[in-house]
Design a protein around this motif. Structure first.
Motif, PDB file in Angstrom:
ATOM      1  N   LYS A  31      42.308  38.723  42.989  1.00 15.74           N
ATOM      2  CA  LYS A  31      41.888  37.448  42.410  1.00 15.74           C
ATOM      3  C   LYS A  31      41.138  36.596  43.425  1.00 15.74           C
ATOM      4  O   LYS A  31      40.283  35.785  43.047  1.00 15.74           O
ATOM      5  CB  LYS A  31      43.104  36.694  41.857  1.00 15.74           C
ATOM      6  CG  LYS A  31      43.705  37.368  40.627  1.00 15.74           C
ATOM      7  CD  LYS A  31      44.739  36.508  39.933  1.00 15.74           C
ATOM      8  CE  LYS A  31      45.240  37.187  38.658  1.00 15.74           C
ATOM      9  NZ  LYS A  31      46.235  36.366  37.935  1.00 15.74           N
ATOM     10  N   VAL A 239      46.414  44.154  39.210  1.00 14.86           N
ATOM     11  CA  VAL A 239      46.329  42.690  39.130  1.00 14.86           C
ATOM     12  C   VAL A 239      45.277  42.271  38.116  1.00 14.86           C
ATOM     13  O   VAL A 239      45.500  41.369  37.292  1.00 14.86           O
ATOM     14  CB  VAL A 239      46.021  42.087  40.508  1.00 14.86           C
ATOM     15  CG1 VAL A 239      45.846  40.571  40.413  1.00 14.86           C
ATOM     16  CG2 VAL A 239      47.139  42.424  41.498  1.00 14.86           C
ATOM     17  N   LEU A 240      44.127  42.940  38.133  1.00  8.17           N
ATOM     18  CA  LEU A 240      43.049  42.602  37.203  1.00  8.17           C
ATOM     19  C   LEU A 240      43.444  42.948  35.770  1.00  8.17           C
ATOM     20  O   LEU A 240      43.192  42.178  34.833  1.00  8.17           O
ATOM     21  CB  LEU A 240      41.774  43.360  37.590  1.00  8.17           C
ATOM     22  CG  LEU A 240      41.211  43.042  38.984  1.00  8.17           C
ATOM     23  CD1 LEU A 240      40.110  44.038  39.346  1.00  8.17           C
ATOM     24  CD2 LEU A 240      40.694  41.620  39.036  1.00  8.17           C
ATOM     25  N   THR A 242      46.574  43.377  34.396  1.00  5.61           N
ATOM     26  CA  THR A 242      47.646  42.547  33.828  1.00  5.61           C
ATOM     27  C   THR A 242      47.184  41.100  33.632  1.00  5.61           C
ATOM     28  O   THR A 242      47.626  40.427  32.704  1.00  5.61           O
ATOM     29  CB  THR A 242      48.893  42.581  34.724  1.00  5.61           C
ATOM     30  OG1 THR A 242      48.540  42.177  36.059  1.00  5.61           O
ATOM     31  CG2 THR A 242      49.495  43.976  34.772  1.00  5.61           C
ATOM     32  N   GLY A 243      46.293  40.639  34.505  1.00  8.33           N
ATOM     33  CA  GLY A 243      45.756  39.290  34.328  1.00  8.33           C
ATOM     34  C   GLY A 243      44.877  39.184  33.098  1.00  8.33           C
ATOM     35  O   GLY A 243      44.927  38.193  32.362  1.00  8.33           O
ATOM     36  N   TYR A 244      44.071  40.231  32.864  1.00  4.59           N
ATOM     37  CA  TYR A 244      43.164  40.220  31.712  1.00  4.59           C
ATOM     38  C   TYR A 244      43.909  40.459  30.397  1.00  4.59           C
ATOM     39  O   TYR A 244      43.735  39.724  29.424  1.00  4.59           O
ATOM     40  CB  TYR A 244      42.077  41.288  31.897  1.00  4.59           C
ATOM     41  CG  TYR A 244      41.143  41.408  30.709  1.00  4.59           C
ATOM     42  CD1 TYR A 244      40.023  40.588  30.608  1.00  4.59           C
ATOM     43  CD2 TYR A 244      41.390  42.326  29.689  1.00  4.59           C
ATOM     44  CE1 TYR A 244      39.162  40.684  29.511  1.00  4.59           C
ATOM     45  CE2 TYR A 244      40.540  42.438  28.605  1.00  4.59           C
ATOM     46  CZ  TYR A 244      39.428  41.610  28.517  1.00  4.59           C
ATOM     47  OH  TYR A 244      38.602  41.709  27.424  1.00  4.59           O
ATOM     48  N   HIS A 247      47.439  38.074  30.586  1.00  5.15           N
ATOM     49  CA  HIS A 247      47.250  36.719  31.129  1.00  5.15           C
ATOM     50  C   HIS A 247      48.353  36.344  32.126  1.00  5.15           C
ATOM     51  O   HIS A 247      48.821  35.209  32.148  1.00  5.15           O
ATOM     52  CB  HIS A 247      47.185  35.692  29.987  1.00  5.15           C
ATOM     53  CG  HIS A 247      46.186  36.044  28.928  1.00  5.15           C
ATOM     54  ND1 HIS A 247      44.826  36.024  29.143  1.00  5.15           N
ATOM     55  CD2 HIS A 247      46.351  36.459  27.639  1.00  5.15           C
ATOM     56  CE1 HIS A 247      44.191  36.394  28.038  1.00  5.15           C
ATOM     57  NE2 HIS A 247      45.087  36.674  27.106  1.00  5.15           N
ATOM     58  N   TRP A 248      48.731  37.310  32.961  1.00  4.66           N
ATOM     59  CA  TRP A 248      49.773  37.062  33.949  1.00  4.66           C
ATOM     60  C   TRP A 248      49.237  36.241  35.122  1.00  4.66           C
ATOM     61  O   TRP A 248      48.092  36.402  35.547  1.00  4.66           O
ATOM     62  CB  TRP A 248      50.328  38.384  34.482  1.00  4.66           C
ATOM     63  CG  TRP A 248      51.287  39.053  33.536  1.00  4.66           C
ATOM     64  CD1 TRP A 248      51.686  38.604  32.315  1.00  4.66           C
ATOM     65  CD2 TRP A 248      51.957  40.303  33.746  1.00  4.66           C
ATOM     66  NE1 TRP A 248      52.568  39.492  31.743  1.00  4.66           N
ATOM     67  CE2 TRP A 248      52.752  40.539  32.603  1.00  4.66           C
ATOM     68  CE3 TRP A 248      51.955  41.235  34.768  1.00  4.66           C
ATOM     69  CZ2 TRP A 248      53.538  41.672  32.459  1.00  4.66           C
ATOM     70  CZ3 TRP A 248      52.736  42.366  34.635  1.00  4.66           C
ATOM     71  CH2 TRP A 248      53.525  42.594  33.497  1.00  4.66           C
ATOM     72  N   THR A 249      50.081  35.380  35.663  1.00  2.38           N
ATOM     73  CA  THR A 249      49.767  34.633  36.882  1.00  2.38           C
ATOM     74  C   THR A 249      50.121  35.485  38.100  1.00  2.38           C
ATOM     75  O   THR A 249      50.695  36.580  37.975  1.00  2.38           O
ATOM     76  CB  THR A 249      50.570  33.324  36.935  1.00  2.38           C
ATOM     77  OG1 THR A 249      51.972  33.648  37.025  1.00  2.38           O
ATOM     78  CG2 THR A 249      50.326  32.483  35.690  1.00  2.38           C
ATOM     79  N   GLU A 250      49.791  34.959  39.308  1.00  5.55           N
ATOM     80  CA  GLU A 250      50.148  35.674  40.533  1.00  5.55           C
ATOM     81  C   GLU A 250      51.657  35.898  40.623  1.00  5.55           C
ATOM     82  O   GLU A 250      52.117  36.961  41.050  1.00  5.55           O
ATOM     83  CB  GLU A 250      49.675  34.899  41.773  1.00  5.55           C
ATOM     84  CG  GLU A 250      48.171  34.910  42.003  1.00  5.55           C
ATOM     85  CD  GLU A 250      47.469  33.777  41.277  1.00  5.55           C
ATOM     86  OE1 GLU A 250      48.125  33.117  40.431  1.00  5.55           O
ATOM     87  OE2 GLU A 250      46.279  33.543  41.542  1.00  5.55           O
ATOM     88  N   GLN A 252      53.846  36.112  38.083  1.00  2.00           N
ATOM     89  CA  GLN A 252      54.242  37.129  37.109  1.00  2.00           C
ATOM     90  C   GLN A 252      53.866  38.526  37.582  1.00  2.00           C
ATOM     91  O   GLN A 252      54.630  39.489  37.411  1.00  2.00           O
ATOM     92  CB  GLN A 252      53.594  36.837  35.755  1.00  2.00           C
ATOM     93  CG  GLN A 252      54.191  35.648  35.021  1.00  2.00           C
ATOM     94  CD  GLN A 252      53.437  35.313  33.747  1.00  2.00           C
ATOM     95  OE1 GLN A 252      52.220  35.088  33.780  1.00  2.00           O
ATOM     96  NE2 GLN A 252      54.128  35.295  32.624  1.00  2.00           N
ATOM     97  N   THR A 253      52.678  38.628  38.179  1.00  2.00           N
ATOM     98  CA  THR A 253      52.276  39.918  38.741  1.00  2.00           C
ATOM     99  C   THR A 253      53.217  40.323  39.865  1.00  2.00           C
ATOM    100  O   THR A 253      53.623  41.491  39.971  1.00  2.00           O
ATOM    101  CB  THR A 253      50.835  39.843  39.282  1.00  2.00           C
ATOM    102  OG1 THR A 253      49.952  39.440  38.243  1.00  2.00           O
ATOM    103  CG2 THR A 253      50.391  41.191  39.833  1.00  2.00           C
TER     104      THR A 253
END
Length: 409
Positions: A31, A239-240, A242-244, A247-250, A252-253
């Motif tokens: 990120k 990270v990319l 799960t974020g996409y 919509h996880w934050t740092e 949550q990741t």
């Protein structure tokens, strides 16, 4: 230093601290790269893939050299060099005003990245053949412990201290680990098992060609390479992805990676000895590879975040493959060539580290863009699943040809 006998516990502590540092930055590095690309997901994914490939390329070029040096001068000096390079990497990124600093950091880290290979050779040095699978499982346990604490702590540091705070913390921790290695870690390779240095064996091509002397090992080496190539989907896009998709934050990741750490610690630290003892190394490899085929596909099909945790729980059993394969390969090579073997394997991992991130980040970037015929963010996981089919197909006949090598040649 001479008063301490080399033992697995010493290298285990070094690995835990090293992986803890890696775990600290995992939730934030992709990120952070995306931030320097203006927040664009596709552009950030592509640049992150290039940085990962650059790191792996430098590791490919330099790992055999460090592996051969560890056969001549011992494992401890190589581990110390690796740790110091990691610390420089973290601090360069922490102070980076632009992506050019990221490039410099990845080059330094890749050149000195030999900790895992040296640690594997260290374990082979101090472990009798019948205990190697269990002791190699401790590497997975070290990863587990590091990833239980590291990503969660990294997510918290990023949330309350800024996105670069995990890198400062990881750099300081790695310097502390270097100090531990300098003052506490004993050498594992005694003088009688060392061998002369050779430039022919110390380049990536020479190191890989040297494996031809062990024809029974080659099929398993290819199996290992393909499995590592498939595994690149995790560090490249987790990270990319799960974020996409979720919509996880740092944080949550980080929690999800902490769950990965818990399961890895339980499986590789606790179950490896029992499973390998019950099934044997060869069957453990076959069953683990078969499970991985379904695991990767399950990640790709997971439409809700909670499904990921189910995949983590059952998929952790596939982690039994690595210590079992490592044990079989080290038993096929004499003791005074363990460093060369680990250097060659690290070079192969580096080739996978070049190709894997380039492939998976581009697959992900393409299938979440407007150019794709359909939206399919799980495409990289489906690609990894197909790779594991190939890995299993090669492993089955190769396992029949494995035999034990003499102690020294």
């Amino acid at each position: 230093m001479s008063a301490r006998r080399p033992a697995v516990i010493f290298i285990f502590i070094t690995l835990v601290l090293d992986i803890l540092g890696i775990g600290l930055v995992v939730p934030v590095l992709p990120k952070l790269v995306q931030h320097y690309q203006g927040g664009d997901v596709t552009a950030g994914s592509n640049v992150y893939g290039l940085l990962a490939a650059l790191y792996a390329l430098m590791q490919f070029l330099c790992a055999p050299l460090l592996g051969s040096l560890s056969d001549k001068y011992g494992r401890r000096p190589v581990i110390l060099i690796s740790l110091f390079g990691s610390a420089i990497d973290y601090f360069l990124i922490a102070f980076a005003p632009n992506l050019a600093w990221f490039v410099a950091a990845r080059i330094v880290a890749g050149i000195t990245a030999a900790n895992y290979a040296a640690a594997s050779a260290y374990i082979a040095d101090v472990s009798p053949p019948e205990k190697r699978a269990a002791n190699f499982g401790l590497i997975g346990a070290a990863f587990g412990i590091g990833f239980i604490i590291g990503p969660i702590l990294g997510g918290l540091l990023a949330k309350f201290g800024g996105v670069k705070m995990p890198f400062f913390f990881a750099g300081a921790l790695t310097l502390a680990n270097w100090a531990y290695g300098w003052f506490v870690l004993p050498e594992s390779l005694d003088q009688e098992h060392r061998r002369s240095f050779s430039w022919k064996r110390s380049n990536p091509v020479g190191a890989l060609l040297a494996l031809r002397r062990f024809p029974a090992l080659l099929g398993l080496v290819v199996t290992y390479f393909i499995a590592v190539l498939a595994h690149q989907v995790y560090p490249s896009i987790w990270v990319l992805y799960t974020g996409y998709r979720y919509h996880w934050t740092e944080l949550q990741t980080g929690l999800s990676l902490g769950a990965v750490g818990v399961m890895a610690g339980l499986v590789q630290g606790g179950l490896t000895k029992r499973v390998v003892g019950a099934l044997g190394e060869k069957k453990t490899v076959q069953y683990g590879l078969a499970l991985a085929i379904f695991l990767y596909a399950a990640y790709g099909f997971a439409t809700q975040g909670w499904m990921v945790y189910i995949c983590i729980f059952f998929g952790s059993l596939a982690g039994l493959v690595t210590p079992a394969v490592q044990s079989l390969m080290t038993q096929s090579v004499p003791r005074n060539e363990q460093g060369e073997l680990q250097g060659a394997l690290t070079s192969l991992s580096s080739v996978a580290g070049v190709a894997g991130p380039l492939a998976t980040t581009r697959l992900f970037g393409y299938f979440v863009s407007d150019k794709a015929p359909l939206l399919m963010p799980g495409a990289p996981f489906f690609w990894s699943s197909l790779l594991m089919v190939l890995s299993l197909a090669i492993a089955v006949p190769s396992l029949k040809r494995i035999h034990k090598a003499p102690d020294v040649v």
